[in-house]
Write a protein that holds these residues in place. Structure first.
Motif, PDB file in Angstrom:
ATOM      1  N   VAL A   1     -62.679  74.401  99.946  1.00 26.17           N
ATOM      2  CA  VAL A   1     -62.617  75.653 100.700  1.00 26.17           C
ATOM      3  C   VAL A   1     -63.924  76.417 100.541  1.00 26.17           C
ATOM      4  N   LEU A   2     -64.163  77.316 101.467  1.00 24.32           N
ATOM      5  CA  LEU A   2     -65.257  78.273 101.338  1.00 24.32           C
ATOM      6  C   LEU A   2     -64.624  79.635 101.119  1.00 24.32           C
ATOM      7  N   VAL A   3     -64.913  80.237  99.961  1.00 21.25           N
ATOM      8  CA  VAL A   3     -64.431  81.577  99.637  1.00 21.25           C
ATOM      9  C   VAL A   3     -65.533  82.541 100.062  1.00 21.25           C
ATOM     10  N   THR A   4     -65.174  83.591 100.787  1.00 21.61           N
ATOM     11  CA  THR A   4     -66.161  84.547 101.281  1.00 21.61           C
ATOM     12  C   THR A   4     -65.704  85.979 101.016  1.00 21.61           C
TER      13      THR A   4
ATOM     14  N   VAL B   1     -71.146  87.093 101.218  1.00 21.63           N
ATOM     15  CA  VAL B   1     -71.296  86.231 100.055  1.00 21.63           C
ATOM     16  C   VAL B   1     -70.313  85.079 100.218  1.00 21.63           C
ATOM     17  N   GLY B   2     -70.732  83.867  99.841  1.00 25.68           N
ATOM     18  CA  GLY B   2     -69.854  82.716  99.953  1.00 25.68           C
ATOM     19  C   GLY B   2     -70.033  81.750  98.804  1.00 25.68           C
ATOM     20  N   MET B   3     -68.970  81.020  98.501  1.00 25.81           N
ATOM     21  CA  MET B   3     -69.031  79.971  97.483  1.00 25.81           C
ATOM     22  C   MET B   3     -68.038  78.870  97.815  1.00 25.81           C
ATOM     23  N   THR B   4     -68.450  77.639  97.562  1.00 26.57           N
ATOM     24  CA  THR B   4     -67.572  76.489  97.727  1.00 26.57           C
ATOM     25  C   THR B   4     -66.657  76.413  96.522  1.00 26.57           C
TER      26      THR B   4
ATOM     27  N   LEU C   1     -68.647  90.224  92.329  1.00 24.09           N
ATOM     28  CA  LEU C   1     -68.276  90.990  93.520  1.00 24.09           C
ATOM     29  C   LEU C   1     -66.775  91.272  93.550  1.00 24.09           C
ATOM     30  N   LEU C   2     -65.957  90.250  93.267  1.00 27.35           N
ATOM     31  CA  LEU C   2     -64.509  90.449  93.343  1.00 27.35           C
ATOM     32  C   LEU C   2     -63.974  91.273  92.174  1.00 27.35           C
ATOM     33  N   ALA C   3     -64.765  91.451  91.136  1.00 21.64           N
ATOM     34  CA  ALA C   3     -64.384  92.371  90.065  1.00 21.64           C
ATOM     35  C   ALA C   3     -64.521  93.823  90.541  1.00 21.64           C
ATOM     36  N   GLU C   4     -65.373  94.047  91.537  1.00 18.55           N
ATOM     37  CA  GLU C   4     -65.642  95.397  92.055  1.00 18.55           C
ATOM     38  C   GLU C   4     -64.839  95.734  93.307  1.00 18.55           C
ATOM     39  N   GLN C   5     -64.627  94.758  94.177  1.00 17.31           N
ATOM     40  CA  GLN C   5     -63.891  95.021  95.412  1.00 17.31           C
ATOM     41  C   GLN C   5     -62.860  93.919  95.605  1.00 17.31           C
TER      42      GLN C   5
ATOM     43  N   SER D   1     -80.814  82.911  99.646  1.00 21.01           N
ATOM     44  CA  SER D   1     -79.911  84.056  99.776  1.00 21.01           C
ATOM     45  C   SER D   1     -78.714  83.721 100.654  1.00 21.01           C
ATOM     46  N   ASP D   2     -77.601  84.365 100.371  1.00 17.43           N
ATOM     47  CA  ASP D   2     -76.391  84.150 101.155  1.00 17.43           C
ATOM     48  C   ASP D   2     -76.611  84.506 102.623  1.00 17.43           C
ATOM     49  N   ARG D   3     -77.438  85.510 102.888  1.00 12.31           N
ATOM     50  CA  ARG D   3     -77.683  85.905 104.280  1.00 12.31           C
ATOM     51  C   ARG D   3     -78.222  84.710 105.075  1.00 12.31           C
ATOM     52  N   LEU D   4     -79.152  83.959 104.489  1.00 14.02           N
ATOM     53  CA  LEU D   4     -79.702  82.792 105.170  1.00 14.02           C
ATOM     54  C   LEU D   4     -78.686  81.654 105.253  1.00 14.02           C
ATOM     55  N   LEU D   5     -77.815  81.530 104.275  1.00 12.50           N
ATOM     56  CA  LEU D   5     -76.815  80.464 104.291  1.00 12.50           C
ATOM     57  C   LEU D   5     -75.829  80.631 105.450  1.00 12.50           C
ATOM     58  N   PHE D   6     -75.522  81.859 105.812  1.00 12.87           N
ATOM     59  CA  PHE D   6     -74.578  82.123 106.899  1.00 12.87           C
ATOM     60  C   PHE D   6     -75.250  82.081 108.271  1.00 12.87           C
TER      61      PHE D   6
END
Length: 188
Positions: free
Chosen positions: A40-43, A56-59, A86-90, A116-121
């Motif tokens: 999965v891709l978590v975003t 932001v994304g992670m496999t 990030l998920l600790a904050e939001q 950077s994540d911006r370029l990955l998307f």
């Protein structure tokens, strides 16, 4: 938590040290690589990162359904990773269940020392989730939007348990992307 002699001994081990029962980290990793897992891709959307925020994304392969009533899922996040922080904050995030044709997306978001994540998307088709604001990958077998209900620290990872806010099936094409013995695979 009840402290037993075994848990006391385990808590004093340095990373990479064989466990008292004789299982090293390498042996454990090799054994678990024999368990096929969906990919999965978590975003999530980080609205605090600049004027427009950043996606932001992670496999992940450690993702599972936890409960039907209420609908809950779980994802395992490496402690100190960008997604964990990030998920600790939001609390809002999304998951796209990748199809066998989306191996390139899984590989891109799993790279160490990546750009950077911006370029990955940049060239990945996605829609922004209405409930989470996070990217939902186009062509995924299913997408979920979640709100964190609980975070549980477990060793070098944190388990994020999320209530499913939306679920959709954007694509019925192809099979799931799986991970087995250290490689992405297709069923069949």
């Amino acid at each position: 938590m009840l402290q037993t002699p075994l848990t006391a001994a385990l808590s004093t081990l340095a990373p990479g040290t064989p466990h008292p029962v004789g299982v090293s980290n390498d042996e454990f990793r090799a054994a678990m690589s024999r368990l096929a897992a969906g990919v999965v891709l978590v975003t999530a959307h980080d609205s605090d990162d600049g004027p427009r925020g950043e996606d932001v994304g992670m496999t992940a392969t450690a993702f599972m359904s936890v409960s039907l009533d209420p609908p809950l899922v779980l994802v395992s996040l490496r402690n100190g990773s960008r997604m964990d922080d990030l998920l600790a904050e939001q609390p809002l995030w999304a998951v796209s269940l990748l199809s066998e044709s989306q191996r390139h997306i899984a590989g891109r978001f799993a790279m160490k020392g990546r750009i950077s994540d911006r370029l990955l998307f940049e060239d990945i088709p996605y829609a922004r989730g209405e409930a989470s604001g996070a990217p939902l990958v186009g062509g995924a077998l299913a997408t979920l939007e979640c709100r964190t209900e609980q975070r549980v620290v477990a060793g070098d990872h944190t388990l994020a348990i999320g209530r499913v806010l939306t679920a959709s099936l954007p694509s019925a094409e192809g099979g799931p992307l799986t991970y087995f013995r250290g490689r992405y695979r297709q069923l069949g």
